[in-house]
Design a protein around this motif. Structure first.
Motif, mmCIF file in Angstrom:
data_model
loop_
_atom_site.group_PDB
_atom_site.id
_atom_site.type_symbol
_atom_site.label_atom_id
_atom_site.label_comp_id
_atom_site.label_asym_id
_atom_site.label_seq_id
_atom_site.Cartn_x
_atom_site.Cartn_y
_atom_site.Cartn_z
ATOM 1 N N GLU A 1 0.626 -1.383 -0.492
ATOM 2 C CA GLU A 1 -0.220 0.269 0.311
ATOM 3 C C GLU A 1 1.160 1.538 -0.288
ATOM 4 N N LEU A 2 1.889 1.188 0.844
ATOM 5 C CA LEU A 2 3.252 2.009 0.751
ATOM 6 C C LEU A 2 3.394 3.298 -0.244
ATOM 7 N N PRO A 3 3.439 2.155 -1.906
ATOM 8 C CA PRO A 3 3.852 3.274 -2.843
ATOM 9 C C PRO A 3 2.755 3.796 -3.064
ATOM 10 N N PHE A 4 1.388 3.211 -2.924
ATOM 11 C CA PHE A 4 0.194 3.871 -3.352
ATOM 12 C C PHE A 4 -0.046 5.825 -2.528
ATOM 13 N N LEU A 5 1.338 5.722 -1.746
ATOM 14 C CA LEU A 5 0.718 7.440 -0.493
ATOM 15 C C LEU A 5 2.495 7.884 -1.203
ATOM 16 N N VAL A 6 3.147 7.075 -1.763
ATOM 17 C CA VAL A 6 4.619 8.537 -2.101
ATOM 18 C C VAL A 6 4.956 8.343 -3.281
ATOM 19 N N ARG A 7 3.991 7.296 -3.855
ATOM 20 C CA ARG A 7 4.461 7.754 -5.615
ATOM 21 C C ARG A 7 3.099 7.686 -6.367
ATOM 22 N N ASP A 8 3.693 8.333 -8.090
ATOM 23 C CA ASP A 8 2.190 7.702 -8.432
ATOM 24 C C ASP A 8 1.999 6.983 -8.591
ATOM 25 N N PRO A 9 0.484 6.332 -8.997
ATOM 26 C CA PRO A 9 -0.110 5.378 -9.084
ATOM 27 C C PRO A 9 1.138 4.123 -10.400
ATOM 28 N N GLU A 10 1.141 4.910 -11.696
ATOM 29 C CA GLU A 10 1.667 3.999 -12.410
ATOM 30 C C GLU A 10 2.834 3.379 -12.020
ATOM 31 N N VAL A 11 3.897 4.357 -11.115
ATOM 32 C CA VAL A 11 5.094 3.583 -11.065
ATOM 33 C C VAL A 11 4.672 2.738 -9.418
ATOM 34 N N ALA A 12 3.677 2.572 -8.876
ATOM 35 C CA ALA A 12 3.314 2.269 -7.987
ATOM 36 C C ALA A 12 3.140 0.542 -7.653
ATOM 37 N N VAL A 13 2.434 1.062 -9.215
ATOM 38 C CA VAL A 13 2.140 -0.787 -9.664
ATOM 39 C C VAL A 13 2.877 -1.837 -10.339
ATOM 40 N N GLU A 14 3.680 -0.759 -10.712
ATOM 41 C CA GLU A 14 5.115 -1.446 -11.040
ATOM 42 C C GLU A 14 6.505 -2.042 -10.278
ATOM 43 N N GLU A 15 5.971 -0.724 -9.180
ATOM 44 C CA GLU A 15 6.576 -1.760 -8.599
ATOM 45 C C GLU A 15 5.982 -2.526 -6.518
ATOM 46 N N VAL A 16 4.914 -2.482 -7.415
ATOM 47 C CA VAL A 16 4.711 -3.988 -5.992
ATOM 48 C C VAL A 16 4.734 -4.668 -7.282
ATOM 49 N N ARG A 17 4.580 -4.335 -8.070
ATOM 50 C CA ARG A 17 4.488 -5.859 -9.369
ATOM 51 C C ARG A 17 6.216 -6.631 -9.319
ATOM 52 N N ALA A 18 6.786 -5.817 -9.100
ATOM 53 C CA ALA A 18 8.101 -5.785 -8.741
ATOM 54 C C ALA A 18 8.479 -7.222 -7.720
ATOM 55 N N MET A 19 7.830 -6.581 -6.568
ATOM 56 C CA MET A 19 7.893 -7.179 -5.350
ATOM 57 C C MET A 19 7.407 -8.204 -5.199
ATOM 58 N N ARG A 20 6.293 -7.902 -5.899
ATOM 59 C CA ARG A 20 5.904 -9.880 -6.359
ATOM 60 C C ARG A 20 6.527 -10.855 -6.867
ATOM 61 N N GLU A 21 6.646 -10.363 -7.644
ATOM 62 C CA GLU A 21 7.910 -11.250 -8.581
ATOM 63 C C GLU A 21 9.313 -11.937 -8.022
#
Lengths: 421, 296
Positions: free
Chosen positions: B241-261
C-alpha cells in the motif's frame, strides 16, 4: 567593606529603603530576611552589650539571606569574643530577626484579606454603625457620608437596571421630581451618584485635586437606588421633549452592543413592553496605553482546525487542564467521607435490649396453607350466612366483592405457597 | 538549613585561636563613615535574567508606577478572541500573563507600605490577568473536548462518497480531486501532505495505517478502472500500500509487481507494521539526497 565582598547583591527600592525587592544572585524575590547589622571593622571590638547598643545608633541595614549573612559574619576576621558578643547581640535582636513580610509565600491578594476587618460579620444596625465608624477615618468630615455596603448575598446579581449615562427620576426626598444624569452606579451599596444632586464641600488645600482652583467643591451625594427610577427622553416630530419614567423594567433578548463591546439584553418598561429604553453610550472611551494590545494583533487568526486526527496540543498539557490528582476524581472514599454518608447506629437502651432478646426467643410465625377441615368449616359457615340473606342486591354485592383480591391478600397467599414476587 | 545559633557555635569552634588575642589600642580606633543603603552601592550585571521581572528591564528606576500609569480601564482577553489563537500563541500569552502578575505582585508588595496596606488597585489588575489565564485554559479544554468528540463520529459514509467520486472523476477534474485527497487524508487520518513533515515516532499510528489503505484503495481503484487487470487484487498489507501514498499510481503498480515477482511481498504481522513504515518512510525521504550525491 565593599559591595563586591557580598555573595548576595540586592536591589533596594528607592521608595522604601527598608524593602528588598529582588536578590539578583540567589534568585529569590521578596523572600530575604532583614538584618540590622552594625558596622564591624576587623580591629573593632565590643567588650559588653551596652556598647553594642550604643553602636546600634550607627547601624546600617543590610539585606542578606540568613545563611549568607551568618557565613559572612563568621568569615570576616572575628575573634572568639566577638562571636560571643555577637551571640548576645543576636539574642537581643531575636524580635527583629523576622522575614520582611510574612506574605512571602502567600499571594498579595490572600495577604490583603488576612487579619482584616470583615464587615460581613456584622448584621443589621450594628453593621451600619460599624461601617460609619470605619468610614469616618477614610474621608474628610465635610464629605457626604457614604452609604453602608450591602452583604454579599443582598447585592444585585445580573444586569444592572441603571448605569452611568442614564437619566434618573428622583421619587423621594428634597430633590423629588428632578431628572438628572447618572454619574455612577455602585453595586456594592446599590446607590447612584447624580449629576445635579450635589453638596458644596470645603476641601483643605493639601487634598486638592490636580486642576482644582477653589476650596469649595461640588461633591455628588450618594442616593439609594430605591429612591430613583430610570427615565428616558423622547422627542416627537414637532420637537417637543417629554420623558418616560419606568417604575420597573423587563430584560429581553440579548444583542451585541458595539459601543459597549459586549452582549447586553434589551430593556423595556414593564407592562408597556413596546417602549424600549436603549442603553446609554459609555461616558468615557478606554484609552490605549503602552500596555494595550493592538486590535489587529488580537483579531489576527493563528489557529485553524485542519485535522481531527491529531490532538490540539502536546500530550503533557492535558494534565494541566484536567488535574488527574483532583480530589474529586478519587475512586475511593476517605474514612471521613464514608462516615458522613452513613448515619451512625444509635445505642440501644436497656428496655430495648430486653424487648429484642424476648422477641428473639419467640419462634417466628410461619404461615401454613389452610387444612381441608378448616376450609370445610369456613365454607359451611359462609353458606349458612348466605342462606340467611334474602336481599338479591346484597347477594349480588357480596358476589362482586368476593371476586376482588387485594394486593395484601395476594401477597399472603404467595407467601403461603412459597412463591417469590 | 542550619540553625543560626548552631552555625555560629560550630564556626566559632573551628575558628578557635591557638594564640591569645591582642587588641589594638581602643583610642586609635576610628569609626568609618556609615554606608548609605542604596542600590547604587551594588553592582548588578545589566543582562541578569531577573531583570525580566522589572517593567523597564535594567533601566528600571522604580518598581512602583504612579497611580495614573495603572491601566485601570483594561480588560481581560475574551474567549472569542482567544479562540482565534494557536496553541503556541496561547502558550506565549500564558507566560506573558504570569510575568505581568509577578511584576504586579512585586509592585503590590511595595504599594502596601506606601498606600497603607491598600492594594485594591493592584488586586483588580491581577484579577484581569488571572481571568485571562483561566480563559486560556478553558479555550484549550474546548479544543480538547471537540477533538475527543470527533473521535466518536465515524466518517465512513463520507469516505465512501468521496471514493466513488474519485474513481469516477473525469481526467480534467482529477488534479482538483488529488488536492482534495491530500486535504482529506490530513483531516481524517492525520497524514501530513509532505513527507519531510512526518514525526516518525508520533505520526505513524493506527490512524495512519487506516489512511494508508484508504488512499491505496482509491488510487489503485482509479488506475484499475482505466487499466483493468493491471494488478491482481487484493493488495498485500502496508508493504504494497505504501507505494501508492508516496508515488504516482503507475510507478506504484510497477513497484508492487516487481515486489511480487521477487517474492519479497508478504503480509506483515501487526507488530512489524509501524517499524516497517518508519524505516520505509525514512528510506524514501533520503532518496533525493542519494540521487543528488550520485549526480555529483
Amino acid at each position: 567593606m565593599k559591595s563586591t565582598s557580598f555573595k548576595c547583591t540586592c536591589i533596594i527600592s528607592q521608595h522604601s529603603p527598608g524593602h528588598v525587592l529582588a536578590c539578583t544572585s540567589c534568585s529569590r524575590i521578596c523572600s530575604l530576611i532583614q538584618f540590622h547589622l552594625f558596622q564591624i571593622d576587623s580591629h573593632l571590638k565590643f567588650p559588653n552589650t551596652n556598647e553594642i547598643n550604643q553602636n546600634l545608633k550607627h547601624t546600617i541595614p543590610f539585606y542578606l539571606t540568613a545563611e549568607q549573612s551568618f557565613s559572612w559574619l563568621i568569615q570576616s576576621t572575628l575573634s572568639k569574643c566577638h562571636v560571643t558578643s555577637l551571640l548576645l547581640f543576636f539574642s537581643k535582636l531575636q524580635t527583629s530577626l523576622r522575614p520582611i513580610s510574612i506574605t512571602s509565600t502567600m499571594s498579595f491578594k490572600t495577604a490583603a484579606k488576612r487579619g482584616q476587618f470583615d464587615l460581613d460579620r456584622y448584621v443589621g444596625n450594628l453593621r451600619v454603625k460599624t461601617y460609619k465608624e470605619f468610614a469616618k477615618h477614610s474621608r474628610l468630615p465635610t464629605i457626604p457620608a457614604p452609604i453602608p455596603t450591602l452583604r454579599k448575598d443582598e447585592r444585585l446579581i445580573g444586569e444592572a437596571p441603571i448605569v452611568a449615562g442614564d437619566l434618573a427620576y428622583i421619587v423621594s426626598g428634597k430633590h423629588k421630581g428632578k431628572i438628572s444624569r447618572v454619574l455612577l452606579y455602585t453595586r456594592d451599596n446599590d446607590t447612584v451618584l447624580l449629576n445635579e444632586v450635589t453638596k458644596n464641600v470645603v476641601i483643605p488645600k493639601q487634598y486638592w485635586a490636580a486642576n482644582q482652583t477653589s476650596h469649595v467643591l461640588e461633591y455628588p451625594v450618594p442616593i439609594p437606588r430605591k429612591f430613583v427610577r430610570l427615565a428616558a427622553k423622547e422627542k416627537d416630530e414637532k420637537g417637543n421633549v417629554s420623558y418616560v419614567v419606568a417604575e420597573d423594567l423587563v430584560f429581553k433578548e440579548k444583542y451585541y452592543d458595539d459601543r459597549l463591546k459586549r452582549w447586553v439584553p434589551r430593556r423595556f418598561v414593564k407592562h408597556h413592553e413596546n417602549i424600549e429604553i436603549p442603553w446609554p453610550s459609555p461616558m468615557s472611551e478606554p484609552k490605549d496605553d503602552q500596555y494595550s494590545t493592538l486590535t489587529e494583533d488580537v483579531y489576527n487568526k493563528t489557529h485553524e482546525l485542519q485535522t481531527v486526527a491529531k490532538s490540539p496540543f502536546p500530550k503533557s498539557v492535558l494534565n494541566e487542564l484536567r488535574n488527574p490528582y483532583s480530589k474529586f476524581k478519587k475512586r475511593e472514599l476517605t474514612e471521613g467521607q464514608a462516615r458522613r454518608l452513613n448515619a451512625p447506629q444509635m445505642p440501644l437502651s436497656v428496655e430495648q435490649k430486653i424487648y429484642l432478646a424476648k422477641k428473639a426467643q419467640t419462634p417466628v410465625k410461619k404461615l401454613e396453607p389452610l387444612s381441608e377441615e378448616a376450609k370445610d368449616l369456613i365454607g359451611s359457615r359462609m353458606a349458612e350466612h348466605l342462606a340467611k340473606i334474602k336481599n338479591p342486591l346484597l347477594l349480588k354485592h357480596l358476589e362482586a366483592v368476593s371476586q376482588k383480591t387485594t394486593p395484601e391478600f395476594q401477597r399472603v397467599l404467595n407467601e403461603i405457597e412459597g412463591k417469590q414476587d | 538549613m542550619i540553625s543560626a545559633r548552631r552555625a555560629i557555635l560550630v564556626s566559632a569552634r573551628t575558628l578557635q585561636r591557638t594564640k591569645p588575642l591582642r587588641f589594638a589600642d581602643p583610642k586609635k580606633i576610628r569609626l568609618r563613615e556609615p554606608i548609605v543603603p542604596t542600590h547604587k552601592n551594588f553592582d548588578v550585571s545589566p543582562d541578569h535574567p531577573l531583570w525580566a521581572f522589572f517593567r523597564d528591564g535594567n533601566k528600571t528606576e522604580t518598581v512602583l508606577r504612579s497611580k495614573d500609569d495603572l491601566s485601570t480601564d483594561s480588560r481581560p482577553w475574551d474567549m472569542p478572541e482567544l479562540r482565534l489563537k494557536s496553541f503556541d500563541d496561547l502558550h506565549r500569552l500564558w507566560y506573558l500573563n504570569a510575568l505581568e502578575r509577578n511584576r504586579i505582585s512585586t509592585e503590590a508588595e511595595v504599594a502596601k507600605e506606601i498606600y497603607n496596606g491598600d492594594v485594591s488597585l493592584f488586586t483588580k489588575l491581577d484579577d484581569n490577568h488571572l481571568m485571562t489565564q483561566k480563559r486560556i485554559k478553558q479555550t484549550l479544554l474546548e479544543r480538547q473536548v471537540a477533538y475527543e468528540r470527533a473521535q466518536l463520529s465515524s466518517p465512513e459514509e463520507y469516505l465512501q462518497l468521496f471514493e466513488d467520486k474519485y474513481i469516477n472523476a473525469d481526467e480534467s477534474a482529477i488534479a482538483e480531486y488529488n488536492e482534495k485527497l491530500v486535504r482529506l487524508q490530513y483531516a481524517i487520518f492525520g497524514i501530513e501532505p509532505d513527507l519531510s513533515e512526518y514525526n516518525l515516532e508520533e505520526d505513524i499510528n493506527v490512524k495512519f495505517v487506516e489512511g494508508l489503505s484508504y488512499v491505496a484503495k482509491l488510487k489503485l481503484g482509479r488506475y484499475l478502472a482505466s487499466n483493468p487487470g493491471a494488478l491482481e487484487l487484493p493488495l498485500n498489507g502496508v508493504m504494497e500500500e505504501l507505494p501508492f501514498l508516496v508515488r504516482d499510481p503507475e510507478v506504484a503498480v510497477e513497484e508492487v509487481r516487481a515486489m511480487r515477482e521477487e517474492g519479497v511481498s508478504r503480509k506483515l504481522d501487526n507488530i512489524e507494521v509501524f517499524a516497517f513504515l518508519r524505516n520505509a518512510i525514512e528510506a524514501v525521504r533520503s532518496e533525493p539526497e542519494e540521487l543528488a550525491e550520485e549526480e555529483n
